[in-house]
Design an enzyme around this catalytic site. Structure first.
Site, mmCIF file in Angstrom:
data_model
loop_
_atom_site.group_PDB
_atom_site.id
_atom_site.type_symbol
_atom_site.label_atom_id
_atom_site.label_comp_id
_atom_site.label_asym_id
_atom_site.label_seq_id
_atom_site.Cartn_x
_atom_site.Cartn_y
_atom_site.Cartn_z
ATOM 1 N N LYS A 163 52.861 23.624 -13.810
ATOM 2 C CA LYS A 163 53.259 23.635 -15.226
ATOM 3 C C LYS A 163 52.549 22.483 -15.946
ATOM 4 O O LYS A 163 52.983 21.337 -15.875
ATOM 5 C CB LYS A 163 54.772 23.487 -15.373
ATOM 6 C CG LYS A 163 55.233 23.897 -16.769
ATOM 7 C CD LYS A 163 56.388 23.107 -17.294
ATOM 8 C CE LYS A 163 56.025 21.736 -17.721
ATOM 9 N NZ LYS A 163 55.030 21.618 -18.801
ATOM 10 N N GLY B 256 54.178 11.873 -15.387
ATOM 11 C CA GLY B 256 54.679 11.905 -16.758
ATOM 12 C C GLY B 256 55.616 10.738 -16.964
ATOM 13 O O GLY B 256 55.516 9.709 -16.279
ATOM 14 N N SER B 257 56.552 10.905 -17.865
ATOM 15 C CA SER B 257 57.406 9.766 -18.217
ATOM 16 C C SER B 257 58.502 9.529 -17.172
ATOM 17 O O SER B 257 58.932 10.446 -16.464
ATOM 18 C CB SER B 257 58.031 9.996 -19.585
ATOM 19 O OG SER B 257 58.824 11.154 -19.541
ATOM 20 N N THR B 258 58.958 8.300 -17.125
ATOM 21 C CA THR B 258 60.013 7.908 -16.193
ATOM 22 C C THR B 258 61.293 8.707 -16.480
ATOM 23 O O THR B 258 61.980 9.162 -15.568
ATOM 24 C CB THR B 258 60.275 6.394 -16.355
ATOM 25 O OG1 THR B 258 59.037 5.716 -16.160
ATOM 26 C CG2 THR B 258 61.298 5.880 -15.365
ATOM 27 N N VAL C 91 61.725 11.725 -17.735
ATOM 28 C CA VAL C 91 61.711 13.108 -17.241
ATOM 29 C C VAL C 91 61.802 13.136 -15.709
ATOM 30 O O VAL C 91 62.535 13.943 -15.132
ATOM 31 C CB VAL C 91 60.457 13.873 -17.754
ATOM 32 C CG1 VAL C 91 60.319 15.215 -17.046
ATOM 33 C CG2 VAL C 91 60.531 14.070 -19.259
ATOM 34 N N GLU D 24 54.587 9.961 -10.424
ATOM 35 C CA GLU D 24 53.832 8.828 -10.984
ATOM 36 C C GLU D 24 54.258 8.769 -12.436
ATOM 37 O O GLU D 24 54.041 9.725 -13.182
ATOM 38 C CB GLU D 24 52.331 9.074 -10.860
ATOM 39 C CG GLU D 24 51.845 9.213 -9.425
ATOM 40 C CD GLU D 24 52.095 7.982 -8.570
ATOM 41 O OE1 GLU D 24 52.221 6.883 -9.133
ATOM 42 O OE2 GLU D 24 52.202 8.124 -7.343
ATOM 43 N N CYS E 210 48.527 5.562 -18.689
ATOM 44 C CA CYS E 210 49.667 4.888 -18.068
ATOM 45 C C CYS E 210 49.270 3.485 -17.630
ATOM 46 O O CYS E 210 50.079 2.581 -17.569
ATOM 47 C CB CYS E 210 50.157 5.689 -16.876
ATOM 48 S SG CYS E 210 48.807 6.137 -15.794
ATOM 49 N N GLU F 44 57.624 0.904 -22.901
ATOM 50 C CA GLU F 44 56.355 1.633 -22.917
ATOM 51 C C GLU F 44 56.253 2.395 -24.235
ATOM 52 O O GLU F 44 57.117 3.211 -24.551
ATOM 53 C CB GLU F 44 56.264 2.638 -21.757
ATOM 54 C CG GLU F 44 54.896 3.303 -21.712
ATOM 55 C CD GLU F 44 54.770 4.449 -20.702
ATOM 56 O OE1 GLU F 44 55.672 5.307 -20.657
ATOM 57 O OE2 GLU F 44 53.771 4.486 -19.974
HETATM 58 P P1 NAD Z 1 56.251 13.691 -20.349
HETATM 59 O O1 NAD Z 1 57.191 13.128 -19.361
HETATM 60 O O2 NAD Z 1 56.742 13.926 -21.729
HETATM 61 O O3 NAD Z 1 55.719 15.097 -19.847
HETATM 62 C C1 NAD Z 1 55.086 15.237 -18.577
HETATM 63 C C2 NAD Z 1 55.221 16.668 -18.137
HETATM 64 O O4 NAD Z 1 56.604 16.920 -17.861
HETATM 65 C C3 NAD Z 1 54.806 17.700 -19.219
HETATM 66 O O5 NAD Z 1 54.146 18.777 -18.581
HETATM 67 C C4 NAD Z 1 56.153 18.144 -19.765
HETATM 68 O O6 NAD Z 1 56.113 19.432 -20.350
HETATM 69 C C5 NAD Z 1 56.974 18.126 -18.494
HETATM 70 N N1 NAD Z 1 58.424 18.161 -18.633
HETATM 71 C C6 NAD Z 1 59.230 17.591 -19.550
HETATM 72 N N2 NAD Z 1 60.532 17.890 -19.266
HETATM 73 C C7 NAD Z 1 60.524 18.653 -18.138
HETATM 74 C C8 NAD Z 1 61.516 19.288 -17.336
HETATM 75 N N3 NAD Z 1 62.815 19.198 -17.614
HETATM 76 N N4 NAD Z 1 61.131 20.029 -16.262
HETATM 77 C C9 NAD Z 1 59.815 20.132 -15.945
HETATM 78 N N5 NAD Z 1 58.833 19.558 -16.666
HETATM 79 C C10 NAD Z 1 59.189 18.823 -17.739
HETATM 80 O O7 NAD Z 1 54.940 12.772 -20.355
HETATM 81 P P2 NAD Z 1 53.610 12.914 -21.220
HETATM 82 O O8 NAD Z 1 53.906 12.536 -22.629
HETATM 83 O O9 NAD Z 1 52.919 14.204 -20.953
HETATM 84 O O10 NAD Z 1 52.723 11.783 -20.539
HETATM 85 C C11 NAD Z 1 52.927 10.457 -20.828
HETATM 86 C C12 NAD Z 1 53.707 9.749 -19.739
HETATM 87 O O11 NAD Z 1 53.082 9.980 -18.496
HETATM 88 C C13 NAD Z 1 53.716 8.240 -19.927
HETATM 89 O O12 NAD Z 1 54.985 7.743 -19.630
HETATM 90 C C14 NAD Z 1 52.687 7.770 -18.905
HETATM 91 O O13 NAD Z 1 52.857 6.441 -18.482
HETATM 92 C C15 NAD Z 1 52.891 8.750 -17.810
HETATM 93 N N6 NAD Z 1 51.709 8.849 -16.953
HETATM 94 C C16 NAD Z 1 51.775 8.230 -15.739
HETATM 95 C C17 NAD Z 1 50.675 8.258 -14.891
HETATM 96 C C18 NAD Z 1 50.721 7.550 -13.563
HETATM 97 O O14 NAD Z 1 49.835 7.750 -12.754
HETATM 98 N N7 NAD Z 1 51.708 6.708 -13.314
HETATM 99 C C19 NAD Z 1 49.526 8.945 -15.269
HETATM 100 C C20 NAD Z 1 49.498 9.586 -16.504
HETATM 101 C C21 NAD Z 1 50.617 9.534 -17.338
#
Ligand code: NAD
Length: 538
Positions: A209, A262-264, A266, A290, A324, A422
């Site tokens: 996804k 993605g975000s912490t 979620v 991550e 990130c 963040e």
């Molecule tokens: P996000 O958490 O908003 O979304 C990430 C993914 O999760 C998206 O595909 C989103 O649609 C999905 N999502 C949201 N709710 C969900 C659920 N209930 N079930 C399944 N999927 C769900 O993050 P974003 O805005 O896409 O990315 C930014 C974040 O990602 C920042 O916090 C950044 O630090 C982090 N990030 C971390 C790394 C790492 O390696 N640590 C790398 C890239 C981004």
């Protein structure tokens, strides 16, 4: 133990003015942004238009221009993706690692020789990346991550226990029993590729996804996987915002793992949902996440001033601070600050941002309206905060696209939340400390933020560097000495962090791949006991 040779890292193109590289990529950008791409599900190798809601996706830097329509799936279509994956699993889980490696190496070759401009252009228009940011993400990083992971998969196969005279022990690196749910963020095409392919490389099937705003490069990747010979159904793409897809997948007994970036917030929700459904699953699902970061730079009085300025500006503002790993807090001793302040502020004020087609720009727009609104509120709050002084930037403007000025702020209070939260945008906070408070500031860096992803120390004194590395041992999963915290090189620089930054399973590494295998021990003995009684019973 590992013996196969390491792949050579791809050298990113520089796109110098008036070169063929510039002409070719510009043509691709125009071609891709002048059409509306119909992006929906890919199930069992077939593109299917979902029967759910239609979402129109616009260019972040020209919000009036739609470039994609994403149609969401119904519950039945998500279930169908799951059925296809589980059916594909029967054969795919029986393939050898070398068969799988051959397919994924073909993926890397296809990208390198045929599709890199397409992927770079798609990432530039959808993610609003400058050409160099597009290149290091969707060409160099992506090709290398797949090649290095393929090498690591072969290495894992060779990691076997020692034999004895009478016993042979073989580790059978089985895939997990079920499917892996890969959830990817908007900001890196490389991350999308690693998370969708790494479990498949280890013999698993995947429901992927992607983020709605990263659907174009994700679809292109699906086409490339197919062309490389990946059997239908091994990786299935299901679009969505998340909760609706999770509702189906997280309640299925065959959930074997979640591979999330993605975000912490979620990731915590997903972990909680898995916990609530534990009785449902056949196995304990592997949870790999991550997540967020609050990257820091700490300078010592001996720091090289120019390298320090370059690192702060590049890691703070490249890709609009939406990495990130970005530096979003810098700690500078007073003596260094007195020397660099004017130059640093001037550099930030001088950063050009705008349309990604203009290669003179250093930055594009932030990803979407939600992000723009969130960052605009942050800027408003910072300008109203008496503890904060804005040194550069501070404004946002969405009349054409979602543009946020590169913003540099300073605060005397190292505990202000500008140093802990963040923001995921082009906002960087400076704290200046007395030169004799270097040790105390290390303690603050370690404690003030919940994240522990990236950090950098700029210092010419190796004894001090050793001390900093020791004191900040748990403050970052990726620590850099005299270089910026961003720009991990795939294969060479395993990436991830702990605390609120994730499970630290290091994407793009051998350790990362190990999460997607459930080894079985097969022990074959030539001589075993024939007596029932033990010697002490004689
Ligand atoms: P996000 O958490 O908003 O979304 C990430 C993914 O999760 C998206 O595909 C989103 O649609 C999905 N999502 C949201 N709710 C969900 C659920 N209930 N079930 C399944 N999927 C769900 O993050 P974003 O805005 O896409 O990315 C930014 C974040 O990602 C920042 O916090 C950044 O630090 C982090 N990030 C971390 C790394 C790492 O390696 N640590 C790398 C890239 C981004």
């Amino acid at each position: 133990m590992p013996t196969s040779t390491y792949p050579t890292n791809t050298v990113p193109r520089l796109f110098l003015p008036q070169t063929a590289d510039v002409t070719e990529i510009s043509q691709k950008i125009a071609e891709l942004s002048n059409q509306v791409h119909d992006l929906s599900l890919v199930i069992g190798g077939k593109k299917i238009t979902g029967s759910g809601k239609k979402i129109s996706v616009s260019l972040p830097h020209r919000k009036a221009e739609q470039y994609a329509t994403v149609t969401l799936p119904s519950v039945d279509e998500i279930k169908n993706a799951l059925d296809n994956a589980l059916e594909a699993r029967e054969k795919w889980s029986q393939t050898s690692v070398s068969q799988r490696v051959a397919i994924f190496n073909k993926v890397a070759d296809l990208i390198e020789n045929k599709y890199k401009n397409l992927l770079v252009a798609a990432t530039m228009i959808g993610q609003s990346k400058t050409v160099f940011q597009g290149e290091i993400d969707a060409a160099a990083g992506l090709i290398d991550s797949i090649r290095f992971n393929s090498k690591f998969a072969l290495d894992i196969e060779k990691m076997q226990p020692p034999d004895s005279e009478v016993t042979n022990i073989a580790l059978d690196y089985r895939p997990l029993e079920g499917f892996v749910y890969a959830i990817t963020p908007f900001n890196f095409t490389t991350t999308s590729a690693i998370l969708s392919t790494a479990p498949a490389l280890m013999g698993n099937v995947v429901i992927w996804k992607p983020s709605i705003t990263a659907m174009l490069p994700s679809h292109i990747l699906m086409d490339i996987y197919k062309e490389a010979g990946l059997p239908d159904g091994v990786i299935n793409l299901v679009p969505g915002y998340g909760p609706e897809v999770s509702k189906v997948l997280l309640t299925n007994e065959y959930l074997a793992g979640i591979y999330f970036t993605g975000s912490t917030k979620v990731f915590r929700q997903l972990w909680q949902q898995v916990g609530n459904n534990l009785d449902t699953y056949r196995n304990f699902p592997r949870l790999v996440g991550e997540t967020g970061g609050k990257g820091f730079v700490i300078a010592h009085p001996t720091a090289d001033r120019d390298r320090l300025i370059s690192a702060i500006v590049r890691s703070g503002f490249e890709y609009q601070g939406q990495k990130c790993s970005a530096c979003s807090r810098a700690y500078i001793p007073q003596s260094v600050w007195d020397e660099i302040k004017d130059k640093l502020v001037a550099e930030v004020r001088d950063l050009k941002f705008g349309q990604i087609e203009d290669f003179k720009n250093f930055m594009g727009a932030v990803i979407d309206e939600a992000s723009f609104n969130r960052l605009s509120t942050v800027l408003k709050n910072l300008s109203a905060d008496p503890e904060i002084e804005i040194l550069a930037g501070g404004k946002s403007d969405s009349s054409t696209g979602y543009f946020v000025e590169p913003t540099l702020v300073i605060s005397k209070n190292p505990k202000n939340k500008v140093f802990s939260d963040e923001y995921f945008g082009p906002i960087l906070a400076i704290h200046v400390f007395p030169d004799n408070q270097f040790e105390a500031i290390l303690e603050t860096i370690d404690q003030v933020s919940a994240y522990a992803l990236t950090g950098s120390i700029f210092c010419e004194d190796s004894a001090v560097v050793t001390e900093v590395l020791e004191k900040l041992r748990n403050s970052a999963g990726s620590m850099n000495v005299n270089d910026k915290p961003t720009g991990a090189v795939m294969g060479k620089h395993p990436f991830g962090g702990s605390r609120a930054s994730g499970t630290n399973d290091k994407a793009g590494s051998l350790q990362g791949l190990l999460r997607w295998t459930s080894p079985r021990v097969v022990r074959t003995v030539t001589t075993s006991a024939t007596d029932v009684k033990h010697p002490h019973q004689l």
